[in-house]
Design an enzyme around this catalytic site. Structure first.
Site, PDB file in Angstrom:
ATOM      1  N   THR A  47       0.826  -1.211   0.000  1.00 29.18           N
ATOM      2  CA  THR A  47       0.000   0.000   0.000  1.00 29.18           C
ATOM      3  C   THR A  47       0.861   1.262   0.000  1.00 29.18           C
ATOM      4  O   THR A  47       1.994   1.252   0.514  1.00 29.18           O
ATOM      5  CB  THR A  47      -0.908   0.009   1.259  1.00 29.18           C
ATOM      6  OG1 THR A  47      -1.440   1.307   1.445  1.00 29.18           O
ATOM      7  CG2 THR A  47      -0.137  -0.372   2.520  1.00 29.18           C
ATOM      8  N   ASP A  48       0.299   2.335  -0.532  1.00 27.90           N
ATOM      9  CA  ASP A  48       1.019   3.621  -0.497  1.00 27.90           C
ATOM     10  C   ASP A  48       1.167   4.136   0.935  1.00 27.90           C
ATOM     11  O   ASP A  48       1.982   5.016   1.210  1.00 27.90           O
ATOM     12  CB  ASP A  48       0.326   4.673  -1.380  1.00 27.90           C
ATOM     13  CG  ASP A  48      -1.081   5.041  -0.925  1.00 27.90           C
ATOM     14  OD1 ASP A  48      -1.625   4.363  -0.018  1.00 27.90           O
ATOM     15  OD2 ASP A  48      -1.647   6.002  -1.476  1.00 27.90           O
ATOM     16  N   GLU A  49       0.370   3.556   1.862  1.00 27.30           N
ATOM     17  CA  GLU A  49       0.436   4.042   3.253  1.00 27.30           C
ATOM     18  C   GLU A  49       1.796   3.775   3.879  1.00 27.30           C
ATOM     19  O   GLU A  49       2.137   4.399   4.888  1.00 27.30           O
ATOM     20  CB  GLU A  49      -0.677   3.413   4.090  1.00 27.30           C
ATOM     21  CG  GLU A  49      -2.055   3.802   3.601  1.00 27.30           C
ATOM     22  CD  GLU A  49      -3.144   3.587   4.633  1.00 27.30           C
ATOM     23  OE1 GLU A  49      -2.855   3.613   5.827  1.00 27.30           O
ATOM     24  OE2 GLU A  49      -4.287   3.386   4.217  1.00 27.30           O
ATOM     25  N   TYR A  56      -1.247  -0.387  11.157  1.00 26.91           N
ATOM     26  CA  TYR A  56      -1.516  -1.107   9.902  1.00 26.91           C
ATOM     27  C   TYR A  56      -0.382  -0.892   8.907  1.00 26.91           C
ATOM     28  O   TYR A  56       0.203  -1.851   8.394  1.00 26.91           O
ATOM     29  CB  TYR A  56      -2.856  -0.637   9.295  1.00 26.91           C
ATOM     30  CG  TYR A  56      -2.992  -0.950   7.813  1.00 26.91           C
ATOM     31  CD1 TYR A  56      -3.114  -2.260   7.365  1.00 26.91           C
ATOM     32  CD2 TYR A  56      -2.980   0.084   6.853  1.00 26.91           C
ATOM     33  CE1 TYR A  56      -3.222  -2.551   6.005  1.00 26.91           C
ATOM     34  CE2 TYR A  56      -3.088  -0.199   5.499  1.00 26.91           C
ATOM     35  CZ  TYR A  56      -3.210  -1.516   5.072  1.00 26.91           C
ATOM     36  OH  TYR A  56      -3.305  -1.800   3.729  1.00 26.91           O
ATOM     37  N   LYS A  77       2.455  -3.447   7.180  1.00 28.52           N
ATOM     38  CA  LYS A  77       2.627  -3.613   5.729  1.00 28.52           C
ATOM     39  C   LYS A  77       4.064  -3.278   5.338  1.00 28.52           C
ATOM     40  O   LYS A  77       4.684  -3.966   4.538  1.00 28.52           O
ATOM     41  CB  LYS A  77       1.638  -2.719   4.960  1.00 28.52           C
ATOM     42  CG  LYS A  77       0.182  -3.099   5.073  1.00 28.52           C
ATOM     43  CD  LYS A  77      -0.156  -4.477   4.540  1.00 28.52           C
ATOM     44  CE  LYS A  77      -0.063  -4.570   3.024  1.00 28.52           C
ATOM     45  NZ  LYS A  77      -0.562  -5.906   2.548  1.00 28.52           N
TER      46      LYS A  77
HETATM   47  P1  NAD Z   1      -9.847  -7.006   2.927  1.00 31.20           P
HETATM   48  O1  NAD Z   1      -9.700  -6.742   4.388  1.00 31.20           O
HETATM   49  O2  NAD Z   1     -11.109  -6.635   2.252  1.00 31.20           O
HETATM   50  O3  NAD Z   1      -9.595  -8.558   2.629  1.00 31.20           O
HETATM   51  C1  NAD Z   1      -8.577  -9.285   3.224  1.00 31.20           C
HETATM   52  C2  NAD Z   1      -8.848 -10.774   3.028  1.00 31.20           C
HETATM   53  O4  NAD Z   1      -7.751 -11.481   3.639  1.00 31.20           O
HETATM   54  C3  NAD Z   1     -10.140 -11.260   3.694  1.00 31.20           C
HETATM   55  O5  NAD Z   1     -10.861 -12.099   2.817  1.00 31.20           O
HETATM   56  C4  NAD Z   1      -9.638 -12.044   4.896  1.00 31.20           C
HETATM   57  O6  NAD Z   1     -10.509 -13.117   5.269  1.00 31.20           O
HETATM   58  C5  NAD Z   1      -8.295 -12.552   4.408  1.00 31.20           C
HETATM   59  N1  NAD Z   1      -7.381 -12.836   5.512  1.00 31.20           N
HETATM   60  C6  NAD Z   1      -7.111 -12.033   6.574  1.00 31.20           C
HETATM   61  N2  NAD Z   1      -6.239 -12.644   7.407  1.00 31.20           N
HETATM   62  C7  NAD Z   1      -5.945 -13.845   6.833  1.00 31.20           C
HETATM   63  C8  NAD Z   1      -5.092 -14.914   7.198  1.00 31.20           C
HETATM   64  N3  NAD Z   1      -4.357 -14.874   8.313  1.00 31.20           N
HETATM   65  N4  NAD Z   1      -5.020 -15.988   6.387  1.00 31.20           N
HETATM   66  C9  NAD Z   1      -5.757 -16.050   5.247  1.00 31.20           C
HETATM   67  N5  NAD Z   1      -6.576 -15.075   4.860  1.00 31.20           N
HETATM   68  C10 NAD Z   1      -6.669 -13.980   5.642  1.00 31.20           C
HETATM   69  O7  NAD Z   1      -8.604  -6.283   2.270  1.00 31.20           O
HETATM   70  P2  NAD Z   1      -8.488  -5.576   0.830  1.00 31.20           P
HETATM   71  O8  NAD Z   1      -8.988  -4.182   0.948  1.00 31.20           O
HETATM   72  O9  NAD Z   1      -9.054  -6.480  -0.204  1.00 31.20           O
HETATM   73  O10 NAD Z   1      -6.914  -5.484   0.668  1.00 31.20           O
HETATM   74  C11 NAD Z   1      -6.181  -6.533   0.032  1.00 31.20           C
HETATM   75  C12 NAD Z   1      -4.719  -6.170   0.052  1.00 31.20           C
HETATM   76  O11 NAD Z   1      -4.513  -4.936  -0.641  1.00 31.20           O
HETATM   77  C13 NAD Z   1      -4.165  -5.963   1.454  1.00 31.20           C
HETATM   78  O12 NAD Z   1      -2.877  -6.529   1.517  1.00 31.20           O
HETATM   79  C14 NAD Z   1      -4.091  -4.452   1.616  1.00 31.20           C
HETATM   80  O13 NAD Z   1      -3.052  -4.074   2.484  1.00 31.20           O
HETATM   81  C15 NAD Z   1      -3.818  -4.027   0.178  1.00 31.20           C
HETATM   82  N6  NAD Z   1      -4.302  -2.680  -0.182  1.00 31.20           N
HETATM   83  C16 NAD Z   1      -5.609  -2.350  -0.004  1.00 31.20           C
HETATM   84  C17 NAD Z   1      -6.038  -1.087  -0.395  1.00 31.20           C
HETATM   85  C18 NAD Z   1      -7.492  -0.688  -0.255  1.00 31.20           C
HETATM   86  O14 NAD Z   1      -7.807   0.480  -0.515  1.00 31.20           O
HETATM   87  N7  NAD Z   1      -8.394  -1.586   0.107  1.00 31.20           N
HETATM   88  C19 NAD Z   1      -5.151  -0.158  -0.941  1.00 31.20           C
HETATM   89  C20 NAD Z   1      -3.817  -0.545  -1.102  1.00 31.20           C
HETATM   90  C21 NAD Z   1      -3.414  -1.812  -0.732  1.00 31.20           C
END
Ligand code: NAD
Length: 320
Positions: free
Chosen positions: A125-127, A151, A155
Site C-alpha cells: 500500500t502507499d500508506e 496497519y 505492511k
Molecule cells: P480485505 O480486508 O477486504 O480482505 C482481506 C482478506 O484477507 C479477507 O478475505 C480475509 O478473510 C483474508 N485474511 C485475513 N487474514 C488472513 C489470514 N491470516 N489468512 C488467510 N486469509 C486472511 O482487504 P483488501 O482491501 O481487499 O486489501 C487486500 C490487500 O490490498 C491488502 O494486503 C491491503 O493491504 C492491500 N491494499 C488495499 C487497499 C485498499 O484500498 N483496500 C489499498 C492498497 C493496498
C-alpha cells in the site's frame, strides 16, 4: 493444459475482484486460500466454487499446515492479498495485523523458498510511505518508507521482509504499492461504503477532523488490471506504485456521494480525528505506465457512480 495461480485473501475486497478479473480475462485455474475473517465474502466464495477453475482452501496463512495443503503444485504465481486492512482496527489492537501481515507473509516466503511458485506479487500500500504535505510531489518508488499507524507499519514490515528474501535468496518477488481503492465488495467499515450506508439509513456521516485529508482514489478494476500486468510483465525485485491520480479531500468525496444519493449535506458530522491520521496520499504511477503501458480506464466520476449503484443494490437486496 491450464496453469495455476494461488491467490491469498481471495475472499476479500480486492482479492475477490481479482478472481473475477482472472475468470473473465484469462484461462488460469485459481486456488484461493483465505481464513474467511469478518472482512471476507463467504457467500461469493460459495458461488465461485461451482466453477471448475476455482479451488477454495479455508486456511490461515500464518499456519504452515494450511499453507501446505495449498502447496501441492507449482504455481505460475502467487498473488498475495491476505491482510488485516482496517487502520482504525489496528489502532485499537494490532495483534492480528502483526500475525497476518508480518508473520503470514514470512510463512508464505518460506514456502516460496521450497519452489512452489515461479513468482509472488506482494500487494502492499502507499500508506507505507507515510504522509505528504500539500506542496510535496507524489510518492515515487524511491520515497523512503515512513509508516505512521500500526496497519501501515505491519505492511511496511512485510515489504521489507519481501525485499530481503529477494536480495538474500534471489526469490522471484515483486512489490506493488497502491493508493486507496473503491468499488464492489468493499467492506462496510471502509470510508466510501460508510458514507453510502450511513446516508442510505439517513444517519449522520462521520467525517474525521476537518475532512481536508487528501486521498488518491483508484477504481478496483483498474487496480486488478495493473496487478495482472505486473504479474505478466513486471521486473522481479522491483516495486511498482499504482495510483489513481484522483486526489480528493475526504469532505469533497462525502459531498459528492451525498449528492449522488440525493441526500443533504446536513448529514455530515465532524468527529474527533483519527490518531496519527495521514494528511495526504498521492502516488506517482509513471514507472508502471512507462514500463508496462498501464493506463487507467475508469474516470473518478464514472467509477464512483458505478460503486454507489452497486452498494445501493446490495442495500436493497440485503437490507444492509
Ligand atoms: P480485505 O480486508 O477486504 O480482505 C482481506 C482478506 O484477507 C479477507 O478475505 C480475509 O478473510 C483474508 N485474511 C485475513 N487474514 C488472513 C489470514 N491470516 N489468512 C488467510 N486469509 C486472511 O482487504 P483488501 O482491501 O481487499 O486489501 C487486500 C490487500 O490490498 C491488502 O494486503 C491491503 O493491504 C492491500 N491494499 C488495499 C487497499 C485498499 O484500498 N483496500 C489499498 C492498497 C493496498
Amino acid at each position: 493444459m491450464s496453469k495455476d495461480i494461488l491467490v491469498t485473501g481471495g475472499a476479500g475486497f480486492i482479492g475477490l475482484n481479482f478472481i473475477y478479473y482472472l475468470l473473465k480475462n484469462t484461462s488460469y485455474n485459481i486456488t484461493i486460500i483465505d481464513s474467511l475473517t469478518y472482512a471476507s465474502h463467504p457467500k461469493e466464495i460459495f458461488k465461485l466454487i461451482s466453477d471448475s477453475r476455482i479451488r477454495f482452501i479455508k486456511g490461515n496463512i500464518t499456519n504452515d499446515k494450511d499453507l501446505q495443503i495449498a502447496m501441492d503444485r507449482k504455481y505460475e504465481g502467487i498473488i498475495h492479498f491476505a491482510a488485516e486492512s482496517h487502520v482504525d482496527k489496528s489502532i485499537e489492537n494490532a495483534d492480528d495485523f502483526i500475525q497476518t501481515n508480518i508473520v503470514g507473509t514470512y510463512h508464505l516466503l518460506q514456502h516460496l523458498l521450497k519452489g512452489y511458485a515461479k513468482k509472488m506479487i506482494h500487494i502492499s500500500t502507499d500508506e507505507v510511505y507515510g504522509t505528504l504535505k500539500t506542496n510535496q510531489p507524489p510518492f515515487t518508488e524511491e520515497t523512503p518508507i515512513s509508516p505512521n499507524n500500526p496497519y501501515s507499519a505491519t505492511k511496511a514490515s512485510s515489504d521489507l521482509l519481501v525485499r530481503s528474501y529477494y536480495e538474500t535468496y534471489k526469490l522471484p518477488l515483486i512489490i506493488t504499492r497502491c493508493s486507496n481503492n473503491f468499488g464492489p465488495f468493499q467492506h462496510k467499515e471502509k470510508f466510501i461504503p460508510t458514507i453510502i450506508y450511513s446516508a442510505l439509513h439517513n444517519k449522520k456521516v462521520p467525517v474525521y477532523g476537518d475532512g481536508m485529508q487528501i486521498r488518491d482514489w483508484l477504481f478496483v478494476e483498474d487496480h486488478c488490471r495493473a496487478i495482472f500486468s505486473i504479474f505478466e510483465k513486471g521486473t522481479l525485485g522491483e516495486v511498482y506504485n499504482i495510483g489513481g491520480g484522483n486526489e480528493k479531500t475526504n469532505l469533497s468525496t462525502v459531498r459528492q456521494i451525498l449528492n449522488l444519493l440525493g441526500k443533504p449535506d446536513s448529514l455530515i458530522e465532524y468527529v474527533e480525528d483519527r490518531k496519527g491520521h495521514d494528511r495526504r496520499y498521492a502516488i506517482d504511477s509513471t514507472k508502471l505506465q512507462r514500463e508496462l503501458g498501464w493506463v487507467q480506464t475508469f474516470s473518478w466520476d464514472q467509477a464512483l457512480e458505478e460503486t454507489v449503484a452497486w452498494h445501493i443494490k446490495k442495500f436493497k437486496e440485503h437490507s444492509l
